[in-house]
Design a protein around this motif. Structure first.
Motif, PDB file in Angstrom:
ATOM      1  N   ASP A   2      41.650  42.715  43.274  1.00  0.00           N
ATOM      2  CA  ASP A   2      41.695  44.142  43.560  1.00  0.00           C
ATOM      3  C   ASP A   2      41.450  44.943  42.295  1.00  0.00           C
ATOM      4  OD1 ASP A   2      42.287  43.901  46.271  1.00  0.00           O
ATOM      5  OD2 ASP A   2      44.424  43.684  45.883  1.00  0.00           O
ATOM      6  N   MET A   3      40.754  46.050  42.455  1.00  0.00           N
ATOM      7  CA  MET A   3      40.516  46.936  41.326  1.00  0.00           C
ATOM      8  C   MET A   3      41.788  47.740  41.049  1.00  0.00           C
ATOM      9  SD  MET A   3      37.619  49.874  40.814  1.00  0.00           S
ATOM     10  CE  MET A   3      36.368  48.736  41.339  1.00  0.00           C
ATOM     11  N   LEU A   8      39.168  51.559  36.203  1.00  0.00           N
ATOM     12  CA  LEU A   8      38.263  52.605  36.669  1.00  0.00           C
ATOM     13  C   LEU A   8      37.352  53.117  35.558  1.00  0.00           C
ATOM     14  CD1 LEU A   8      40.598  54.765  38.941  1.00  0.00           C
ATOM     15  CD2 LEU A   8      39.048  52.908  39.609  1.00  0.00           C
ATOM     16  N   ARG A  13      32.824  53.354  42.428  1.00  0.00           N
ATOM     17  CA  ARG A  13      33.432  53.639  43.714  1.00  0.00           C
ATOM     18  C   ARG A  13      34.750  52.881  43.760  1.00  0.00           C
ATOM     19  NH1 ARG A  13      31.233  57.002  46.351  1.00  0.00           N
ATOM     20  NH2 ARG A  13      32.257  56.460  48.266  1.00  0.00           N
ATOM     21  N   TYR A  14      35.757  53.474  44.381  1.00  0.00           N
ATOM     22  CA  TYR A  14      37.074  52.847  44.480  1.00  0.00           C
ATOM     23  C   TYR A  14      37.537  52.895  45.921  1.00  0.00           C
ATOM     24  CZ  TYR A  14      42.030  51.944  44.154  1.00  0.00           C
ATOM     25  OH  TYR A  14      43.268  51.416  44.348  1.00  0.00           O
ATOM     26  N   GLU A  15      38.140  51.793  46.363  1.00  0.00           N
ATOM     27  CA  GLU A  15      38.826  51.769  47.649  1.00  0.00           C
ATOM     28  C   GLU A  15      40.042  50.870  47.492  1.00  0.00           C
ATOM     29  OE1 GLU A  15      38.170  50.895  52.401  1.00  0.00           O
ATOM     30  OE2 GLU A  15      36.450  50.801  51.055  1.00  0.00           O
ATOM     31  N   ARG A  67      39.563  56.118  49.461  1.00  0.00           N
ATOM     32  CA  ARG A  67      38.205  55.723  49.093  1.00  0.00           C
ATOM     33  C   ARG A  67      37.569  56.916  48.411  1.00  0.00           C
ATOM     34  NH1 ARG A  67      34.676  53.919  53.843  1.00  0.00           N
ATOM     35  NH2 ARG A  67      34.459  56.152  54.182  1.00  0.00           N
ATOM     36  N   VAL A  70      34.851  57.784  41.202  1.00  0.00           N
ATOM     37  CA  VAL A  70      35.490  58.107  39.928  1.00  0.00           C
ATOM     38  C   VAL A  70      34.582  59.058  39.158  1.00  0.00           C
ATOM     39  CG1 VAL A  70      36.425  57.197  37.772  1.00  0.00           C
ATOM     40  CG2 VAL A  70      36.592  55.842  39.875  1.00  0.00           C
ATOM     41  N   LEU A  79      39.651  60.880  40.456  1.00  0.00           N
ATOM     42  CA  LEU A  79      39.092  60.286  41.659  1.00  0.00           C
ATOM     43  C   LEU A  79      38.810  61.385  42.674  1.00  0.00           C
ATOM     44  CD1 LEU A  79      38.370  57.586  43.052  1.00  0.00           C
ATOM     45  CD2 LEU A  79      40.691  57.588  43.997  1.00  0.00           C
TER      46      LEU A  79
END
Length: 108
Positions: A2-3, A8, A13-15, A67, A70, A79
């Motif tokens: 997991d990120m 970041l 892109r983040y989810e 979701r 960044v 975000l």
């Protein structure tokens, strides 16, 4: 893997699932409403904006799935949230990144 918040980078892109430290609905310079949130995991905290005035702020201490993209604002990562929802028991995923911040009910 997991990120995490510490991973970041601008343009990524983040989810994932994060703990709500604070969340307020605010009014922008043009009169539009938005959510201003600080979300955390065990590696750090990130300021988040959701430019939709119809979404109520999530409760402090709750876990949300977000979701977004960044970005950087005034030299700090931020975000830009595109989607947000409360974490649910049915998610049943390992939340070890959040668990260390006193959140246990969702962890398998």
């Amino acid at each position: 893997m997991d990120m995490t918040i510490s991973m970041l980078e601008t343009g990524m892109r983040y989810e994932g699932f994060l703990l709500v430290r604070s969340a307020d609905q605010r009014e922008g310079k043009t009169g539009g409403k938005y959510l201003d949130m600080n979300l955390t995991d065990k590696t750090g905290e990130v300021n988040c904006k959701l430019w939709d005035g119809t979404v109520p702020p999530p409760p402090t201490g709750s876990v949300v799935k977000v979701r977004g993209l960044v970005q950087e604002y005034n030299g700090r990562k931020q975000l830009r949230v595109e989607k947000i929802r409360a974490a649910e028991k049915k998610d049943r995923r390992t939340l070890t990144l959040v668990r260390n911040l006193s959140f246990y009910w969702l962890v398998v």
